[in-house]
Write a protein that holds these residues in place. Structure first.
Motif, PDB file in Angstrom:
ATOM      1  N   THR A 101       0.829  -1.205   0.000  1.00  0.00           N
ATOM      2  CA  THR A 101       0.000   0.000   0.000  1.00  0.00           C
ATOM      3  C   THR A 101       0.865   1.257   0.000  1.00  0.00           C
ATOM      4  O   THR A 101       0.530   2.247  -0.654  1.00  0.00           O
ATOM      5  CB  THR A 101      -0.951  -0.004   1.205  1.00  0.00           C
ATOM      6  OG1 THR A 101      -0.214  -0.284   2.403  1.00  0.00           O
ATOM      7  CG2 THR A 101      -2.027  -1.069   1.034  1.00  0.00           C
ATOM      8  N   LEU A 102       1.986   1.228   0.721  1.00  0.00           N
ATOM      9  CA  LEU A 102       2.919   2.355   0.677  1.00  0.00           C
ATOM     10  C   LEU A 102       3.572   2.437  -0.699  1.00  0.00           C
ATOM     11  O   LEU A 102       3.759   3.535  -1.243  1.00  0.00           O
ATOM     12  CB  LEU A 102       3.989   2.200   1.755  1.00  0.00           C
ATOM     13  CG  LEU A 102       5.116   3.242   1.751  1.00  0.00           C
ATOM     14  CD1 LEU A 102       4.573   4.658   1.896  1.00  0.00           C
ATOM     15  CD2 LEU A 102       6.135   2.936   2.844  1.00  0.00           C
ATOM     16  N   GLY A 103       3.893   1.281  -1.270  1.00  0.00           N
ATOM     17  CA  GLY A 103       4.497   1.283  -2.602  1.00  0.00           C
ATOM     18  C   GLY A 103       3.601   1.916  -3.645  1.00  0.00           C
ATOM     19  O   GLY A 103       4.057   2.685  -4.499  1.00  0.00           O
ATOM     20  N   ARG A 145       2.475   6.852  -7.105  1.00  0.00           N
ATOM     21  CA  ARG A 145       1.611   7.954  -7.531  1.00  0.00           C
ATOM     22  C   ARG A 145       2.157   9.320  -7.134  1.00  0.00           C
ATOM     23  O   ARG A 145       2.021  10.284  -7.872  1.00  0.00           O
ATOM     24  CB  ARG A 145       0.219   7.774  -6.927  1.00  0.00           C
ATOM     25  CG  ARG A 145      -0.516   6.526  -7.401  1.00  0.00           C
ATOM     26  CD  ARG A 145      -1.786   6.287  -6.598  1.00  0.00           C
ATOM     27  NE  ARG A 145      -2.511   5.101  -7.063  1.00  0.00           N
ATOM     28  CZ  ARG A 145      -3.557   4.576  -6.425  1.00  0.00           C
ATOM     29  NH1 ARG A 145      -3.991   5.124  -5.295  1.00  0.00           N
ATOM     30  NH2 ARG A 145      -4.152   3.504  -6.902  1.00  0.00           N
ATOM     31  N   HIS A 146       2.776   9.403  -5.950  1.00  0.00           N
ATOM     32  CA  HIS A 146       3.118  10.709  -5.396  1.00  0.00           C
ATOM     33  C   HIS A 146       4.620  10.970  -5.270  1.00  0.00           C
ATOM     34  O   HIS A 146       5.024  12.121  -5.116  1.00  0.00           O
ATOM     35  CB  HIS A 146       2.466  10.868  -4.012  1.00  0.00           C
ATOM     36  CG  HIS A 146       0.978  10.724  -4.027  1.00  0.00           C
ATOM     37  ND1 HIS A 146       0.141  11.713  -4.496  1.00  0.00           N
ATOM     38  CD2 HIS A 146       0.176   9.696  -3.639  1.00  0.00           C
ATOM     39  CE1 HIS A 146      -1.118  11.313  -4.384  1.00  0.00           C
ATOM     40  NE2 HIS A 146      -1.123  10.094  -3.882  1.00  0.00           N
ATOM     41  N   ALA A 147       5.438   9.925  -5.321  1.00  0.00           N
ATOM     42  CA  ALA A 147       6.897  10.106  -5.240  1.00  0.00           C
ATOM     43  C   ALA A 147       7.569   9.078  -6.146  1.00  0.00           C
ATOM     44  O   ALA A 147       8.317   8.211  -5.675  1.00  0.00           O
ATOM     45  CB  ALA A 147       7.366   9.962  -3.796  1.00  0.00           C
ATOM     46  N   PRO A 148       7.310   9.156  -7.454  1.00  0.00           N
ATOM     47  CA  PRO A 148       7.844   8.133  -8.366  1.00  0.00           C
ATOM     48  C   PRO A 148       9.364   8.062  -8.379  1.00  0.00           C
ATOM     49  O   PRO A 148       9.923   6.997  -8.663  1.00  0.00           O
ATOM     50  CB  PRO A 148       7.288   8.556  -9.736  1.00  0.00           C
ATOM     51  CG  PRO A 148       6.916  10.002  -9.588  1.00  0.00           C
ATOM     52  CD  PRO A 148       6.505  10.167  -8.156  1.00  0.00           C
ATOM     53  N   ASP A 149      10.049   9.170  -8.072  1.00  0.00           N
ATOM     54  CA  ASP A 149      11.506   9.121  -8.027  1.00  0.00           C
ATOM     55  C   ASP A 149      11.990   8.213  -6.903  1.00  0.00           C
ATOM     56  O   ASP A 149      12.992   7.492  -7.056  1.00  0.00           O
ATOM     57  CB  ASP A 149      12.081  10.527  -7.867  1.00  0.00           C
ATOM     58  CG  ASP A 149      11.544  11.249  -6.635  1.00  0.00           C
ATOM     59  OD1 ASP A 149      10.391  10.978  -6.237  1.00  0.00           O
ATOM     60  OD2 ASP A 149      12.258  12.103  -6.077  1.00  0.00           O
ATOM     61  N   VAL A 150      11.283   8.228  -5.755  1.00  0.00           N
ATOM     62  CA  VAL A 150      11.637   7.342  -4.646  1.00  0.00           C
ATOM     63  C   VAL A 150      11.345   5.890  -5.028  1.00  0.00           C
ATOM     64  O   VAL A 150      12.152   4.994  -4.778  1.00  0.00           O
ATOM     65  CB  VAL A 150      10.878   7.733  -3.363  1.00  0.00           C
ATOM     66  CG1 VAL A 150      11.172   6.742  -2.240  1.00  0.00           C
ATOM     67  CG2 VAL A 150      11.249   9.148  -2.939  1.00  0.00           C
ATOM     68  N   GLU A 202      13.351   0.432  -6.571  1.00  0.00           N
ATOM     69  CA  GLU A 202      13.372  -0.674  -7.526  1.00  0.00           C
ATOM     70  C   GLU A 202      14.759  -0.859  -8.134  1.00  0.00           C
ATOM     71  O   GLU A 202      15.225  -1.992  -8.305  1.00  0.00           O
ATOM     72  CB  GLU A 202      12.335  -0.425  -8.607  1.00  0.00           C
ATOM     73  CG  GLU A 202      10.897  -0.495  -8.083  1.00  0.00           C
ATOM     74  CD  GLU A 202       9.871   0.014  -9.083  1.00  0.00           C
ATOM     75  OE1 GLU A 202      10.151  -0.070 -10.299  1.00  0.00           O
ATOM     76  OE2 GLU A 202       8.800   0.484  -8.654  1.00  0.00           O
ATOM     77  N   SER A 203      15.446   0.218  -8.461  1.00  0.00           N
ATOM     78  CA  SER A 203      16.773   0.106  -9.063  1.00  0.00           C
ATOM     79  C   SER A 203      17.811  -0.337  -8.042  1.00  0.00           C
ATOM     80  O   SER A 203      18.799  -0.990  -8.390  1.00  0.00           O
ATOM     81  CB  SER A 203      17.189   1.439  -9.692  1.00  0.00           C
ATOM     82  OG  SER A 203      17.310   2.455  -8.699  1.00  0.00           O
ATOM     83  N   GLY A 204      17.598   0.004  -6.777  1.00  0.00           N
ATOM     84  CA  GLY A 204      18.562  -0.365  -5.747  1.00  0.00           C
ATOM     85  C   GLY A 204      18.490  -1.813  -5.323  1.00  0.00           C
ATOM     86  O   GLY A 204      19.452  -2.360  -4.785  1.00  0.00           O
TER      87      GLY A 204
END
Length: 246
Positions: A19-21, A26-31, A36-38
């Motif tokens: 749910t946090l993901g 939606r609101h912090a796609p950079d995070v 995901e990349s890390g």
């Protein structure tokens, strides 16, 4: 001034509640992208049930559903099937572990008092009533408590040195040993301002230490596997006061 930048999601093991993901998507796609990349192909991230439910208090059909949905979310996000799953609040019983194994989960993490194991608190096999087994990785209770409540994040270098000392003292000449520090992610920045900066500095300390290796539990298990057999220490009763948190 910025001395260095580290994607901590690529250095540590973590779980991301679905749910946090979704909120981050939606609101912090950079995070979300950094997480995901890390991850590194499933070597750091643990799966999480769809909601933060206390699994031993959850009806069996609901428990199966939220575990399945958590597995599906992990596959969508990281592109591989999860090999581990976090138990919310580390609340555990054998039925929950059986449900994990049903979905292909190989290991989970628990507090040291939740598993009965001889000698060092190291990854161990726990037998289940079905005749199957699951791997349990106990975390270091003393170090974990000190990070969350003992002020260790006030100095990143000291934080790194204390954890390294704990790892060395738990070491064995006979076999590789794993020291796990586990705490809520909100410890870093929310409960302790600039805690994420202290963790980044500690990562540099661990990288420079020739006596220890910074490693995720999944990578440790891939290299060495569990070396012991333990048994689950189950609570005899549960309170309904914390059945489901949203």
């Amino acid at each position: 001034q910025v001395a260095d930048e580290i994607n901590l999601w690529g250095e540590v093991s973590f779980d991301l509640g679905p749910t946090l993901g979704v909120w981050l998507d939606r609101h912090a796609p950079d995070v979300a992208d950094a997480i995901e990349s890390g991850d590194g192909g499933g070597l750091g991230a643990m799966a999480h049930p769809w909601v933060h439910a206390i699994l031993p208090l959850t009806p069996a059909h609901d428990r199966v559903t939220i575990i399945k949905w958590g597995v599906c979310d992990y596959r969508r996000r990281f592109g591989v099937s999860p090999r581990s799953m976090w138990l919310p609040e580390t609340a555990v019983d054998t039925a929950s572990l059986e449900a994990f194994v049903d979905e292909g989960i190989e290991w989970t993490m628990l507090a040291p008092h939740q598993v009965d194991i001889e000698q060092l608190a190291q990854p161990c096999f726990v037998a289940l009533p079905s005749g199957r087994s699951i791997i349990v990785v106990p975390y270091d209770g003393k170090l974990s408590h000190a990070v969350a409540f003992g002020g260790m994040l006030e100095d990143g270098v000291r934080f790194g040195e204390l954890v390294a000392e704990g790892a060395r003292s738990a070491g064995s000449d006979d076999e590789p040993t794993l020291t796990v520090v586990s705490t809520d992610v909100e410890t870093f920045g929310h409960h302790h301002r600039f805690g994420e900066m202290a963790l980044a500095r500690a990562v540099q300390v661990w990288r420079a230490d020739d006596d220890i290796e910074l490693i995720t539990p999944q990578r440790f298990l891939d290299h060495f596997g569990p070396t012991r057999v333990g048994s689950l220490v189950e609570r005899t009763s549960w309170s309904c006061a914390h059945g489901v948190e949203r």
